[in-house]
Scaffold this active site. Structure first.
Site, PDB file in Angstrom:
ATOM      1  N   SER A  38       0.826  -1.200   0.000  1.00 12.28           N
ATOM      2  CA  SER A  38       0.000   0.000   0.000  1.00 12.28           C
ATOM      3  C   SER A  38       0.871   1.265   0.000  1.00 12.28           C
ATOM      4  O   SER A  38       1.685   1.452  -0.895  1.00 12.28           O
ATOM      5  CB  SER A  38      -0.960  -0.040   1.197  1.00 12.28           C
ATOM      6  OG  SER A  38      -2.028   0.850   1.034  1.00 12.28           O
ATOM      7  N   ASP A 150      -5.575  -3.542  -2.517  1.00 14.52           N
ATOM      8  CA  ASP A 150      -4.638  -3.254  -1.431  1.00 14.52           C
ATOM      9  C   ASP A 150      -3.996  -4.505  -0.834  1.00 14.52           C
ATOM     10  O   ASP A 150      -4.687  -5.424  -0.373  1.00 14.52           O
ATOM     11  CB  ASP A 150      -5.414  -2.521  -0.327  1.00 14.52           C
ATOM     12  CG  ASP A 150      -4.505  -1.794   0.640  1.00 14.52           C
ATOM     13  OD1 ASP A 150      -3.405  -2.282   0.909  1.00 14.52           O
ATOM     14  OD2 ASP A 150      -4.913  -0.725   1.137  1.00 14.52           O
TER      15      ASP A 150
END
Length: 258
Positions: A38, A150
């Site tokens: 991320s 993510d």
């Protein structure tokens, strides 16, 4: 000596990673291998690509995350993640892991079959975008005909790829679990969000023992995932926390054979 650097997810709190890098460099600690997810994937790929910490900080402060020309159309998300490709391509003109100056590993989550993917070779930019594709806000990213979101969904602290390559590992965790009261859980989605954060934090904390040094400024609980107004403050928290640890524990520097 090979020194690994693990950079967790955490949204804008990822600016603390940049402060950590600055402090490590001041003490002559230069990681040779990097793993990130991320926000950690964004900082990590730029650092692995040879971008100076000053430029990485400027990138964080100026990237137009919510610009209207990047709103998604007929895709599951508000922001079209793949429209950020050109911005990253300016910093990473050769879109391949082999072009990086340091070995780099990224985690991303296959949103269809629910499996974790660790990217470390081949196409570079789309896996980075996928790893940073916060669910529900950014659209999934197509990489080799599979769709990813993510990396923090399944692994927010990816120390595993570094263990077989590195003699020492430094972990930077910027997603601490905030203390709350039951009164704060006013709606069902608050409970769902809390459960997700508890799961992510508990899994990450278990892996701290795999690191020789962990940097996790507790003050970061005061900042939200998309708190763009406080990037400089967050950066300084990472920098100060790292300097304080290194100054107060001189033996740590010796452990890194410097």
């Amino acid at each position: 000596m090979n020194v690994g650097l693990v950079l967790s997810g955490g949204g804008v709190r990822g600016a603390a990673h940049i402060g950590v890098i600055k402090a490590l460099e001041e003490y002559g600690i230069l990681p040779t291998h990097i793993a990130g997810t991320s926000a950690g994937a964004i900082v990590g790929v730029l650092y692995a690509g040879g971008v100076d910490w000053v430029e990485i900080l400027n990138f964080f402060k100026t990237i137009p995350i919510f610009h209207t020309n990047r709103f998604a159309r007929r895709k599951p998300g508000f922001i079209d993640t793949e429209k950020f490709y050109d911005i990253f391509n300016e910093y990473l003109p050769e879109d391949n892991f082999n072009a990086l100056k340091k070995p780099f590993f990224i985690t991303a989550t296959n949103v269809v079959d629910g499996t974790l993917k660790i990217f470390h070779k081949g196409e570079l930019i789309r896996p980075v975008l996928a790893s940073a594709s916060f669910p529900g806000v950014f659209t999934p990213v197509n990489v080799n005909d599979s769709y990813y979101i993510d990396g923090g969904t399944l692994n927010n602290f990816p120390v595993e790829p570094l263990k077989k390559y590195c003699d020492k590992i430094i972990g930077v965790y910027v997603n601490p679990l905030k203390n709350i009261r039951i009164e704060d859980l006013k709606h069902s989605y608050n409970v769902i969000d809390r459960a997700y954060k508890i799961k992510s934090a508990s899994e990450s904390l278990l892996k701290f023992s795999d690191c020789d040094l962990v940097i996790s400024p507790k003050e970061l609980i005061n900042f939200g995932t998309f708190d763009m107004k406080n990037i400089d403050t967050i950066f300084n928290l990472g920098y100060t926390a790292t300097k304080n640890i290194l100054q107060s524990h001189k033996s740590i520097i010796k452990d890194f054979d410097l």
